[in-house]
Write an enzyme that holds these catalytic residues in place. Sequence first.
Site, mmCIF file in Angstrom:
data_model
loop_
_atom_site.group_PDB
_atom_site.id
_atom_site.type_symbol
_atom_site.label_atom_id
_atom_site.label_comp_id
_atom_site.label_asym_id
_atom_site.label_seq_id
_atom_site.Cartn_x
_atom_site.Cartn_y
_atom_site.Cartn_z
ATOM 1 N N CYS A 237 62.137 38.446 -5.286
ATOM 2 C CA CYS A 237 60.902 38.482 -6.056
ATOM 3 C C CYS A 237 61.117 37.857 -7.419
ATOM 4 C CB CYS A 237 60.397 39.912 -6.195
ATOM 5 S SG CYS A 237 58.978 40.039 -7.282
ATOM 6 N N ASN A 246 64.121 41.414 1.390
ATOM 7 C CA ASN A 246 63.399 42.364 2.224
ATOM 8 C C ASN A 246 64.377 43.024 3.192
ATOM 9 O OD1 ASN A 246 60.465 41.790 1.564
ATOM 10 N ND2 ASN A 246 61.168 39.731 2.064
HETATM 11 MG MG MG Z 1 59.024 41.506 -0.106
#
Ligand code: MG
Length: 296
Positions: A237, A246
């Site tokens: 991010c 993730n």
């Molecule tokens: Mg994500």
Amino acid sequence: MDQVSIVEVAPRDGLQHEPVLVSPLDRIALIERLAEAGLAAIEAGSFVSPKVMPQMAGTGEVLHAFAGRPQLRLPVLIATEKGLDQALAAGARDIVVAAAASDSYSRRSLNGSIAEAIERLRPLIGRAAAAGMRVRASISCALGCPYEGSIAVSQVVDLAEALHGLGAHEILLADTIGVGTPGRAKALVRAVATIVPIGRLAVHFHDTYGQGLANIYAALEEGIRTVDAAVGGLGCCTFAKGAAGNVATEDLVYMLHGLGMKTGINLEQLVEVAAWISADLNRPLSSHVGRALRAA
Ligand code: MG
């Protein structure tokens, strides 16, 4: 047997901050291989300015490649009316819109306060729903914010209620920077589920502190049956410095199958996809299951 729907996010969330640009043709190949491994819902891209996000240029082309595959759900991220126009023109049937439970994060990444973001999403969700689209509304920073630290559960509940009220079909609770732990994840899901039916909730966790799978397990115990993950653990991010990827889809599938839950996914095939895309991005294969199965 319990069925869990995995939403594969690598082709969008996974690739959008990668320094290596992946062409639309290679993104089509990635989605095709993920679908062959059994994934039925795959984030396919986003309609934002290619100047802002060159990684997602050609998302229309990607969607067109799957025009004859109505059984595949291919959500695309949009943030503006123009993006929605482009998504409609490309034949998108699923969109993702983003809001954040932290005002600071909302101002920095979504160009407006939480309240302003809701007002901007109102006509977008309305138009999309009227056009027969399915709308996922994502709540970033649901368990913590890089600027504000911990976020009150009530703030997430209020935002989820607002987005549900606007007509979003699914509310996605996203731990954008991966700071959550299972007790808090459980409490969050339980609190939001008092307002939004559990079947309309999904979760999105990151592995920054190694808590991704534990958080998902806690959410499953609360009745969550839709979970995001990215093959190879791709993604990070931009707005969350140091945030890891993730949760890897192959790690999640291994856990779910071990729990006796059904995913419809072929784990060996999925690991091959993880190895292929990681090599393509010059990244080491970062998932536990990917490394273990390939070493075996
Ligand atoms: Mg994500």
